[in-house]
Enzyme design. Structure first.
Site, PDB file in Angstrom:
ATOM      1  CE  LYS A 111      -4.226  -1.678   0.018  1.00 31.09           C
ATOM      2  NZ  LYS A 111      -5.183  -1.582   1.122  1.00 31.09           N
TER       3      LYS A 111
ATOM      4  NE  ARG B 137      -7.418  -7.960  -1.313  1.00 28.66           N
ATOM      5  CZ  ARG B 137      -6.923  -7.191  -2.281  1.00 28.66           C
ATOM      6  NH1 ARG B 137      -5.939  -6.337  -1.997  1.00 28.66           N
ATOM      7  NH2 ARG B 137      -7.390  -7.269  -3.514  1.00 28.66           N
TER       8      ARG B 137
END
Length: 308
Positions: free
Chosen positions: A239, A273
């Site tokens: 991210k 994830r």
């Protein structure tokens, strides 16, 4: 047996209120195990792999490779979260449903489809998906109705913008408290629509309508989300909050992703994830052992009269 030789008996963290979940053909005891959710995006413009698994055969191969590497779960997406033109429903269905069907035909792995559209969800469940992963906080009110009449599980994620629209300069007075309240509200909506809590999972939505400081704080305070009593996803892999923290391009965020995943697990996440399955499985299993959730694969070092 002396304490130094004993096996761990009590986990470092208290067990979750609803620790065991049956999702499709898999039963996972979240009080003692972290599930690895692999990411396979069948999009030409996914933020991380930029279309590497857009072709059908490559997407299917990536799914089975993830399972072979130890993934408990494969998350298949056909529409990016990032702002942009909407993907027609028919096209999203065509992207994800054949991949779901192919994976289900060869594996009992947990399969989720990353979608916020009720019609896509319906087709995915019919093809064998056992989870719908909605990253938009139930932006489509029909979605809960589709999941309610199935046996599927629903992941509810915190995000504030309408799908595929920008949300500049997000502000929170208390990001963890506000995210927890949002998720509790959406869980209440889902249960009112007929989805039992044992088929609900929550995700605080790292980076989704949040800046780097807010995502870092959420990671530190993730226990406040886990304390909702539902299995919690930490979708931290590659991210932007990791890239900005480390001044690292997307291709160089593995170490930061693993660190964020480990901290999330310590703070209560039970599903991570991740893009790099092999590294993530090793990090999760080591973290489980340190927390007393699992025993080592074997014991040999300093376990006998002679140091082997």
């Amino acid at each position: 047996m002396p304490p130094s030789e004993s096996s761990p008996s009590e986990p470092y963290l208290p067990p979750l209120r609803i620790p065991v979940r049956t999702i499709g053909d898999r039963t996972i005891d979240f009080s003692r195990r972290v599930a690895i959710m692999a990411v396979v995006n069948r999009t030409p413009d996914s933020f991380y792999d930029q279309g590497r698994t857009y072709a059908f055969d490559r997407a299917v191969d990536a799914c089975f490779e993830a399972v072979a590497l130890g993934a408990d779960w494969v998350d298949i997406g056909g529409a990016p979260f990032a702002p942009g033109e909407p993907i027609p429903v028919e096209e999203e269905v065509e992207r994800v449903v054949p991949v779901v069907a192919a994976l289900r035909a060869g594996s009992d792995v947990v399969i989720s489809v990353d979608t916020f559209d009720a019609e896509v969800a319906r087709h995915a469940i019919e093809a064998g998906a056992t989870v719908i992963n909605d990253t938009t906080g139930l932006s489509d009110p029909r979605l809960v109705e589709v999941v309610a009449v199935s046996a599927a599980t629903l992941v509810i994620t915190h995000s504030l913008a309408r799908p595929r629209t920008p949300y500049p300069r997000p502000h929170y007075d208390d990001v963890a408290a506000e995210v927890a309240a949002f998720l509790r509200d959406r869980v209440d909506r889902a249960t009112a629509a007929g989805i039992p809590e044992e088929r609900l999972i929550v995700d605080p939505g790292h980076d989704l309508n949040k800046n780097t400081l807010q995502s870092l704080e959420l990671t530190r305070r993730l226990r406040e989300i886990a304390d909702l009593g539902l299995p919690t996803v930490a979708a931290v892999s590659n991210k932007d909050f990791i890239g900005e923290t480390l001044d690292a391009p997307r291709s160089e965020r593995l170490e930061g992703s693993l660190a964020a995943a480990v901290v999330s697990i310590v703070n209560g996440a039970r599903i991570i994830r991740m893009h790099d399955v092999r590294a993530s499985v090793a990090a999760a299993r080591m973290t489980e052992a340190i927390l007393g959730l699992r025993e080592p694969a074997y014991l040999k070092h300093n376990m006998g009269d002679v140091n082997d």
